[in-house]
Design a protein around this motif. Structure first.
Motif, PDB file in Angstrom:
ATOM      1  N   GLN A   1      65.970  13.603  55.360  1.00 39.16           N
ATOM      2  CA  GLN A   1      67.142  13.686  56.225  1.00 39.16           C
ATOM      3  C   GLN A   1      68.220  12.735  55.715  1.00 39.16           C
ATOM      4  OE1 GLN A   1      64.709  12.855  59.884  1.00 39.16           O
ATOM      5  NE2 GLN A   1      65.866  14.575  60.711  1.00 39.16           N
ATOM      6  N   GLY A   2      69.459  12.971  56.144  1.00 40.86           N
ATOM      7  CA  GLY A   2      70.558  12.128  55.723  1.00 40.86           C
ATOM      8  C   GLY A   2      71.238  11.454  56.895  1.00 40.86           C
ATOM      9  N   ARG A   3      72.519  11.104  56.686  1.00 40.23           N
ATOM     10  CA  ARG A   3      73.264  10.373  57.715  1.00 40.23           C
ATOM     11  C   ARG A   3      73.522  11.203  58.972  1.00 40.23           C
ATOM     12  NH1 ARG A   3      76.000   5.600  57.004  1.00 40.23           N
ATOM     13  NH2 ARG A   3      76.313   5.941  59.235  1.00 40.23           N
ATOM     14  N   ASP A   4      73.355  12.519  58.893  1.00 39.08           N
ATOM     15  CA  ASP A   4      73.564  13.329  60.085  1.00 39.08           C
ATOM     16  C   ASP A   4      72.426  13.182  61.092  1.00 39.08           C
ATOM     17  OD1 ASP A   4      71.758  14.564  58.400  1.00 39.08           O
ATOM     18  OD2 ASP A   4      72.413  16.594  58.900  1.00 39.08           O
ATOM     19  N   ALA A   5      71.336  12.474  60.715  1.00 42.40           N
ATOM     20  CA  ALA A   5      70.191  12.288  61.615  1.00 42.40           C
ATOM     21  C   ALA A   5      70.364  11.074  62.519  1.00 42.40           C
ATOM     22  CB  ALA A   5      68.906  12.136  60.806  1.00 42.40           C
ATOM     23  N   TYR A   6      71.329  10.215  62.194  1.00 37.38           N
ATOM     24  CA  TYR A   6      71.523   9.009  63.002  1.00 37.38           C
ATOM     25  C   TYR A   6      72.973   8.547  62.955  1.00 37.38           C
ATOM     26  CZ  TYR A   6      71.493   6.363  58.588  1.00 37.38           C
ATOM     27  OH  TYR A   6      71.778   5.885  57.337  1.00 37.38           O
ATOM     28  N   LYS A   7      73.325   7.737  63.933  1.00 35.27           N
ATOM     29  CA  LYS A   7      74.656   7.125  63.985  1.00 35.27           C
ATOM     30  C   LYS A   7      74.441   5.622  64.057  1.00 35.27           C
ATOM     31  CE  LYS A   7      79.094   7.368  66.460  1.00 35.27           C
ATOM     32  NZ  LYS A   7      79.868   7.820  65.316  1.00 35.27           N
TER      33      LYS A   7
ATOM     34  N   TYR B   1      67.799  -0.047  54.656  1.00 28.41           N
ATOM     35  CA  TYR B   1      66.438   0.349  55.029  1.00 28.41           C
ATOM     36  C   TYR B   1      66.459   1.598  55.914  1.00 28.41           C
ATOM     37  CZ  TYR B   1      64.536  -4.130  53.329  1.00 28.41           C
ATOM     38  OH  TYR B   1      64.143  -5.194  52.560  1.00 28.41           O
ATOM     39  N   ILE B   2      67.426   1.659  56.836  1.00 27.18           N
ATOM     40  CA  ILE B   2      67.533   2.828  57.718  1.00 27.18           C
ATOM     41  C   ILE B   2      67.817   4.081  56.894  1.00 27.18           C
ATOM     42  CG2 ILE B   2      68.889   3.885  59.571  1.00 27.18           C
ATOM     43  CD1 ILE B   2      69.369   0.996  60.637  1.00 27.18           C
ATOM     44  N   ALA B   3      68.768   3.963  55.968  1.00 21.93           N
ATOM     45  CA  ALA B   3      69.089   5.106  55.104  1.00 21.93           C
ATOM     46  C   ALA B   3      67.875   5.519  54.272  1.00 21.93           C
ATOM     47  CB  ALA B   3      70.264   4.743  54.189  1.00 21.93           C
ATOM     48  N   ARG B   4      67.153   4.533  53.752  1.00 21.79           N
ATOM     49  CA  ARG B   4      65.950   4.810  52.952  1.00 21.79           C
ATOM     50  C   ARG B   4      64.887   5.510  53.783  1.00 21.79           C
ATOM     51  NH1 ARG B   4      62.476  -0.103  50.142  1.00 21.79           N
ATOM     52  NH2 ARG B   4      60.559   1.059  49.690  1.00 21.79           N
ATOM     53  N   PHE B   5      64.718   5.073  55.026  1.00 24.41           N
ATOM     54  CA  PHE B   5      63.720   5.673  55.912  1.00 24.41           C
ATOM     55  C   PHE B   5      63.998   7.167  56.100  1.00 24.41           C
ATOM     56  CE2 PHE B   5      62.436   7.056  60.141  1.00 24.41           C
ATOM     57  CZ  PHE B   5      61.112   6.662  60.200  1.00 24.41           C
ATOM     58  N   TYR B   6      65.260   7.502  56.384  1.00 25.98           N
ATOM     59  CA  TYR B   6      65.598   8.907  56.626  1.00 25.98           C
ATOM     60  C   TYR B   6      65.564   9.732  55.341  1.00 25.98           C
ATOM     61  CZ  TYR B   6      66.529   8.290  61.556  1.00 25.98           C
ATOM     62  OH  TYR B   6      66.373   8.058  62.905  1.00 25.98           O
TER      63      TYR B   6
END
Length: 256
Positions: free
Chosen positions: A42-48, A32-37
């Motif tokens: 945005q991709g995985r570089d927006a969150y850790k 869900y987090i990946a889908r939100f971004y």
């Protein structure tokens, strides 16, 4: 779903902690987090993302600079409520969102200033609502500071997260903060104008309360951290309206 403007503008790296002893839940929420971004471009570089399987592992490896925690309440070894209480001692600013199969279990979240809860099984819409609420809270609360000039100390910048409430005594204002009390000359009305748009509301003529640190109401008084502050008859309706709006993630920082 249209996200609030503040959530759209939150561009710093977000450190998200996900804790649940059910692998299918952690996999689902991580998706869900990946889908939100992805929806935001945005991709995985927006969150850790940090994933832990129980409360014990969380406490052993908890990243001190975490921004948001999705935390299962019922876990082996160390339950989520116990873990959250210990985390609060190290990090007062992190947004805690509980995951639970029983909504009534989340009521105790007031004890650790939890932002919200999600009832399992988790659907994307419920997740997105809470995640946007957390981003909104981060953008309007964590990063903002208040400039004050305490007597004999020069200019200071207080994080909103560290300021519990402000009282007026004669011509002086007392700021009750995480680090102790600070006093400066000034009027409460001027401070209220300065804090317009921030999560602070007047519960009487002499006190501005940080809504984030409100733990409840009892007998005509508001509980801020461990302090009971009277709510005046003339301010009660407006104060309760602001408090309810803030709890629902819809406070616009209006008069109060």
């Amino acid at each position: 779903m249209d996200m609030p403007d503040r959530a759209k503008g939150w561009d710093k790296l977000i450190r998200i902690v996900l804790v649940d002893d059910e692998p299918e839940i952690t996999d689902q929420v991580a998706g869900y987090i990946a889908r939100f971004y992805e929806k935001r471009g945005q991709g995985r570089d927006a969150y850790k993302l940090y994933v832990y399987r129980d409360g014990k592992e969380l406490l052993q490896r908890f990243p001190s600079r975490a921004d948001i925690i999705f935390l299962d309440i019922e876990m082996r070894d160390t339950d989520g409520m116990t873990a959250a209480a210990k985390i609060r001692k190290a990090n007062r600013n992190v947004a805690i969102i509980f995951l639970t199969r029983l909504a009534q279990m989340a009521i105790r979240g007031y004890e650790v200033n939890a932002l919200d809860f999600i009832v399992k099984p988790v659907d994307y819409y419920s997740f997105e609502l809470r995640f946007v609420k957390a981003l909104d809270w981060l953008s309007r609360f964590q990063v903002q500071k208040l400039e004050i000039t305490p007597v004999g100390q020069g200019t200071r910048y207080l994080d909103f997260a560290d300021l519990y409430y402000i009282e007026v005594f004669g011509r002086s204002l007392v700021f009750h903060t995480k680090e102790g009390d600070l006093t400066m000359n000034g009027r409460l009305k001027d401070m209220q104008d300065k804090l317009k748009g921030a999560p602070f509301a007047a519960c009487n003529r002499y006190c501005l309360v940080n809504l984030h640190h409100v733990r409840g109401m009892q007998g005509g008084k508001v509980l801020v951290r461990e302090v009971q502050i009277p709510v005046s008859r003339g301010k009660k309706e407006q104060f309760l309206a602001r408090l309810s709006a803030y709890a629902a993630g819809m406070d616009t920082g209006g008069e109060g």
